[in-house]
Design a protein around this motif. Structure first.
Motif, PDB file in Angstrom:
ATOM      1  N   ASP A   1      50.708 -75.373  43.813  1.00 57.63           N
ATOM      2  CA  ASP A   1      52.067 -74.934  43.499  1.00 57.63           C
ATOM      3  C   ASP A   1      52.734 -75.953  42.579  1.00 57.63           C
ATOM      4  O   ASP A   1      52.688 -77.155  42.848  1.00 57.63           O
ATOM      5  CB  ASP A   1      52.880 -74.780  44.791  1.00 57.63           C
TER       6      ASP A   1
ATOM      7  N   PHE B   1      55.936 -76.810  41.844  1.00 56.15           N
ATOM      8  CA  PHE B   1      56.993 -77.672  42.366  1.00 56.15           C
ATOM      9  C   PHE B   1      56.492 -78.581  43.481  1.00 56.15           C
ATOM     10  O   PHE B   1      56.973 -79.713  43.629  1.00 56.15           O
ATOM     11  CB  PHE B   1      58.183 -76.832  42.833  1.00 56.15           C
TER      12      PHE B   1
ATOM     13  N   SER C   1      54.526 -67.082  36.395  1.00 51.41           N
ATOM     14  CA  SER C   1      55.261 -67.740  37.478  1.00 51.41           C
ATOM     15  C   SER C   1      56.747 -67.912  37.174  1.00 51.41           C
ATOM     16  O   SER C   1      57.483 -68.448  38.009  1.00 51.41           O
ATOM     17  CB  SER C   1      54.637 -69.105  37.778  1.00 51.41           C
ATOM     18  N   ILE C   2      57.207 -67.474  36.010  1.00 52.02           N
ATOM     19  CA  ILE C   2      58.631 -67.609  35.675  1.00 52.02           C
ATOM     20  C   ILE C   2      59.257 -66.227  35.453  1.00 52.02           C
ATOM     21  O   ILE C   2      58.548 -65.238  35.274  1.00 52.02           O
ATOM     22  CB  ILE C   2      58.842 -68.489  34.419  1.00 52.02           C
TER      23      ILE C   2
ATOM     24  N   ILE D   1      64.953 -78.394  43.292  1.00 52.23           N
ATOM     25  CA  ILE D   1      63.898 -77.386  43.137  1.00 52.23           C
ATOM     26  C   ILE D   1      64.415 -76.004  43.534  1.00 52.23           C
ATOM     27  O   ILE D   1      64.125 -74.997  42.872  1.00 52.23           O
ATOM     28  CB  ILE D   1      62.655 -77.774  43.966  1.00 52.23           C
ATOM     29  N   ASP D   2      65.192 -75.956  44.620  1.00 47.46           N
ATOM     30  CA  ASP D   2      65.767 -74.680  45.061  1.00 47.46           C
ATOM     31  C   ASP D   2      66.647 -74.074  43.969  1.00 47.46           C
ATOM     32  O   ASP D   2      66.594 -72.861  43.702  1.00 47.46           O
ATOM     33  CB  ASP D   2      66.583 -74.895  46.345  1.00 47.46           C
TER      34      ASP D   2
ATOM     35  N   LYS E   1      64.444 -72.801  41.122  1.00 51.05           N
ATOM     36  CA  LYS E   1      63.721 -71.587  41.502  1.00 51.05           C
ATOM     37  C   LYS E   1      64.628 -70.359  41.561  1.00 51.05           C
ATOM     38  O   LYS E   1      64.273 -69.284  41.084  1.00 51.05           O
ATOM     39  CB  LYS E   1      63.048 -71.775  42.872  1.00 51.05           C
ATOM     40  N   TYR E   2      65.797 -70.523  42.160  1.00 44.37           N
ATOM     41  CA  TYR E   2      66.599 -69.350  42.500  1.00 44.37           C
ATOM     42  C   TYR E   2      67.945 -69.281  41.799  1.00 44.37           C
ATOM     43  O   TYR E   2      68.672 -68.293  41.951  1.00 44.37           O
ATOM     44  CB  TYR E   2      66.811 -69.299  44.019  1.00 44.37           C
TER      45      TYR E   2
END
Length: 210
Positions: free
Chosen positions: A81, A83, A149-150, A200-201, A204-205
């Motif tokens: 992964d 991240f 993945s993006i 990272i959160d 990602k979101y």
């Protein structure tokens, strides 16, 4: 630098590394090094020619020691992964910093508060030594970030550049917060990794609700 390290050279090296790390480049004299190495000042100049060359030799050797240790730790990891790999990178670096506290303190001082008269030599040394790490980052870590993945519509290179900027800024913030207290930084690994999780959160979101 290809110096044969005999017993006296090793004493000089260890004493100089400790004194440079504790007192900095300018406050560490060859007299002080000679006293702690239990050798003559003349012997230091015979082997290393000058305080500057001794300092650069120590910096180069400390980089080599820590990079070698990093590579051994890194290639035992099977994380796939992206991240998690970024977190692993930071975690391994901090583990090594704890393992080699004097080397870490010396390098942090040298690269974040370099003596002006040798700043250029240090910069060239960093460029030379960082090539392997840059290759590792590009070929191993960022190879895990793919168009699949993006989010659709996001350019892959834009995503990579954003992530690099974010993590570079994160690293600079951590270094700034622990400036002069590098020992505390390496022992606060869990707190720093928790900060990374929050970043990272967000990466990602995002920030806004859809």
């Amino acid at each position: 630098m290809n110096l044969e390290v005999d017993e006296k050279n090793e004493r000089i090296f260890q004493a100089a590394k400790e004194q440079f790390a504790l007192h900095g480049y300018h406050q560490t004299s060859t007299n002080l090094i000679a006293e702690h190495a239990d050798v003559s000042k003349a012997l230091i100049f015979h082997h290393f020619k000058s305080k500057k060359k001794l300092y650069l030799f120590i910096i180069e050797r400390s980089i080599d020691v820590m990079q070698s240790s990093f590579e051994k730790e890194w290639y035992t990891d099977k994380t796939k992964d992206f991240f998690e790999m970024m977190k692993k990178l930071v975690s391994i670096k901090m583990t090594i910093a704890i393992k080699y506290p004097m080397d870490n303190k010396l390098l942090m001082q040298a690269f974040h508060s370099p003596p002006k008269e040798i700043a250029q030599e240090l910069q060239l040394l960093v460029i030379e030594k960082s090539q392997a790490m840059q290759t590792l980052s590009d070929d191993t870590i960022f190879s895990l970030l793919t168009p699949l993945s993006i989010r659709e519509g996001v350019e892959l290179e834009h995503a990579k550049n954003l992530i690099r900027i974010v993590f570079d800024s994160f690293a600079q913030r951590i270094v700034g917060e622990y400036d002069g207290r590098y020992e505390e930084m390496v022992y606060n690994t869990e707190v720093i990794l928790a900060d990374m999780d929050a970043i990272i959160d967000l990466l990602k979101y995002g920030v806004y609700k859809k």
